[in-house]
Structure formats: structure tokens, C-alpha cells
Design an enzyme around this catalytic site. Sequence first.
Site, PDB file in Angstrom:
ATOM      1  N   HIS A 424       0.807  -1.215   0.000  1.00 26.12           N
ATOM      2  CA  HIS A 424       0.000   0.000   0.000  1.00 26.12           C
ATOM      3  C   HIS A 424       0.845   1.273   0.000  1.00 26.12           C
ATOM      4  CE1 HIS A 424      -3.730   1.899  -0.114  1.00 26.12           C
ATOM      5  NE2 HIS A 424      -4.267   1.566   1.048  1.00 26.12           N
ATOM      6  N   ARG A 425       2.167   1.141  -0.056  1.00 28.49           N
ATOM      7  CA  ARG A 425       3.006   2.325  -0.147  1.00 28.49           C
ATOM      8  C   ARG A 425       2.841   3.020  -1.495  1.00 28.49           C
ATOM      9  NH1 ARG A 425       8.721  -0.158   1.717  1.00 28.49           N
ATOM     10  NH2 ARG A 425       7.903  -1.837   0.399  1.00 28.49           N
TER      11      ARG A 425
END
Length: 453
Positions: A424-425
Site C-alpha cells: 500500500h506504499r
Amino acid sequence: MSNVQFCLPDVGEGLTEGEVLRWLVSEGDSVSVNQPIVEVETAKAAVELPCPYAGTVVTLHASEGDLLPVGTPLLTIATDVTGHEAAPQPDDESSDSGGPVLVGYGVTKSATRRRRRGAMPSPHGTSRREAGPPGEPVKPVRHGGLEVGRAAEARLAGEPAQAAPVRTKPPVRRLAKQLGIDLSSVRPTGADGTVTRGDVEAAASLQLAGSTATEVGHGVASDQRVPVRGIVRTMAAAMTESAATIPAVTEWVDVDVSRSVAFIERIKRLPEYRDVKVTPLLLVAAACVTAMRREPAVNGVFDAQAQEVVHRGAVQLGVAVATDRGLVVPHVGDAGALTLTELAVALGDVVQRARDGVATPAELLGATFTITNVGVFGIDGGTPMITPGQSAILAFGTWRERPWAERGQVVVRPVSTVSLSFDHRFIDGATGSRFLRDVADILEEPALLHLWS
């Protein structure tokens, strides 16, 4: 005569250590160039290492079960420099460790094939005739007109003979170690006197039954500690790194795979698939590769040190495979460039090679995206963990009949749960959701493979 050391080589792809599973020679044995001398397990595979020198084994520097860094001396060999030469090595395959670097498994595997065809050395690395000093002809030992080997000579001389090594596979040997079973006491039932997994399990059952009968009322059995090595240790380190460094999100969706089931049955009957194994994995893999064309970020990776996102040019499609040694992930190279038939062949090949334990480090490293089929274990779904160096992993569960709502009616349909864990970065919820939805849509309607290709 001169002494040379053979050190644990890098068998390819930067592996740093190996565990000595079994010595194939003993001190005092004569060895020839390319003769397998030791069986070693790395983090990825168990291999037999060939000797690059000819001569006599002077010293074994490690014991079975030792975990050694690459470059550690394995054995010392006395060589006759005028009569014995080292195995030829390319100029760029030298190593600071003092021994040649073995690139891949070509020599090892060919030596293994020769052994399987009948050119099997004796248990201690010599022929059935007694070997003399290096450079001299092999001379038989005779007693009363009969030619005998070293073990027989020892018996005739009243000396204790060394027991022949037990014939078995590395996973079975490891299982025996874990269960505390002495392999030399196990009655083999496999071909050519090989001890099988079933033989070890039967011996363990008998041992347990005996201990239970004699220890009733004397408390519970003591705990057993098993060293974490090889694939298990590699997996533990990777999953720890994943949990600590990758902020992952998991999404899932249930899919009606009725049309996929029918599609698979149809293509199984096509001539080009006559000798190809066609399973749900093939369609899931094709769906993932196709969906990546619309959402290429899923095949990228976040470089935290450089603070960059690397968009990869090719899909190296990894497939999680359960083997006797543990979980491995071989991959299909440039999967996006393959036709459906080529993808089916490639998947079948890498999965089988992994199960047979003959996949090379190059095949077991370098995946950019992984698929794991938990359905083969009767599991409906899960939240898979991302392998470091990748940004997403997709899991799919059983294709089983379930109640399904359709046009206001409850019907029975084959349904599978598909889940995607992603980094999710840089992969936001919209990107991950669109990718997962595309995969689900293809599984619901395989015709989309051609439309989106």
C-alpha cells in the site's frame, strides 16, 4: 603429491551457505574428477557436489548436519599433479574461497544421472577393487584366490567394517532426523533398498507405540527441538522482513467460475493441449498476466532506499509450490509474452521440476508476482503475505459448489474466493481493487482474455 582444499562453492545465484546432508566419500578414499563427493542442501535445493580434483581424500572438514558458509573448506585431497588434473573451469568461474564456483547444476546433475544408470560408486567412493595411491593402477585385494573389496578385507582381517550408507532421499533423511529415527535400523521397502517416507513413519509409529507401552504413568514425552535451516529458515526470514517492512492490504472477492470450468473442459479436448496439464491455475495465471496489462503497477516494486518505484518490463510469474523440503516459488519467465498454450506448458514444467527437487536457483529466484493456490488443500481463501522484492500476491481457494444469488433466485454454482495482498506504499486501493476485479471478471468470463490481450 600435493594437498589441495575443496571449499563449499557458490552453486549459483548468490547463495551464501549450505548444510552437509551426507558424505559420499570417506577419508582415505580415492576420488576422480567430477565424482560426486557430498550432498549439500542450500536454501533452495539439495544437490550433490562433484569433485574438481582427482586424488585421495586426506581430511573431511565437516560433519553431516553442519551448516557452512560458502568458501568453508569441505575436504582436503592429496593430488598427483603429474597424473591428475582438476576439472576444467571457465576463466571467469574462479572464487576467492579456494575452489571453483559451480554455476547451475550441470555437472552435478549429469553425474547423478550417470550414477542412476548404474555407474554408482561404492559406499565410500572407491570401486569394488581396492584403490592404490593416486596415479597407480587400481589393484584388487585377494584372499584365497577371491577378489574382495575393502569391507570384505576388513572382515577377513577381523576388523570392524564400516556400515554402508543408507539409500534414501534428503527429505526422508531430514524427516528421520526430526522424528529421532536411526535410518540404519529402518527396514527399506523402496526400489533398490531405498528407505521411503512410509518406512520412516512406520518406524516412528512402532517407536512411539513401544515408548507409550513402557512409559504409561511416567509423564508426557519431552519436547523436541529441530534446527531451522534451508527453505524453512529462508521462508521465516522473508516473512519476518515482509511483516516488518511492507504495509500490506488484502482484498478478496467471491467469483462464479461456472464459465471457467466449462472453458477448461473445452480446451482440454483441443489437439494442442493433448499432452498439456490444464488446471484452474492456468486460467488464474492467464487472468493475472492479462490484468497486469491494464494495471502494470501490480508488477512493480517499491525501492525504499532510493525512494523510487520500479516498473518492471516483464512479468516473472511465480507459483507457490509445496514440496517435501518446504514451500518454494519457481517462476515462469516473461509470462506476459506467452500464448495460453505456452503458458500451460511452462507452468507444468516449473511446478514439476520444483516438486522433483531439480529446479535451479535461477528458476527459484527472481519472481516479480506470485500466485498461491490454497484450494489444493481444501481451503476457501486467505490473506497471503508478500514476498520481499515483490509488491503483490494473489491467492485463490477451492472451486466448490455454493449457494449463489442470481436474478433473485438462489442457485448452486462453482464458486472460488480470490484474494489479493498488495504493497500500500504505492499501490492504492483503487489500483489494487481494479486489478482484482479484472482477474475476477476474466474468471467469470474467460472470453475477456482475448478481448483484453
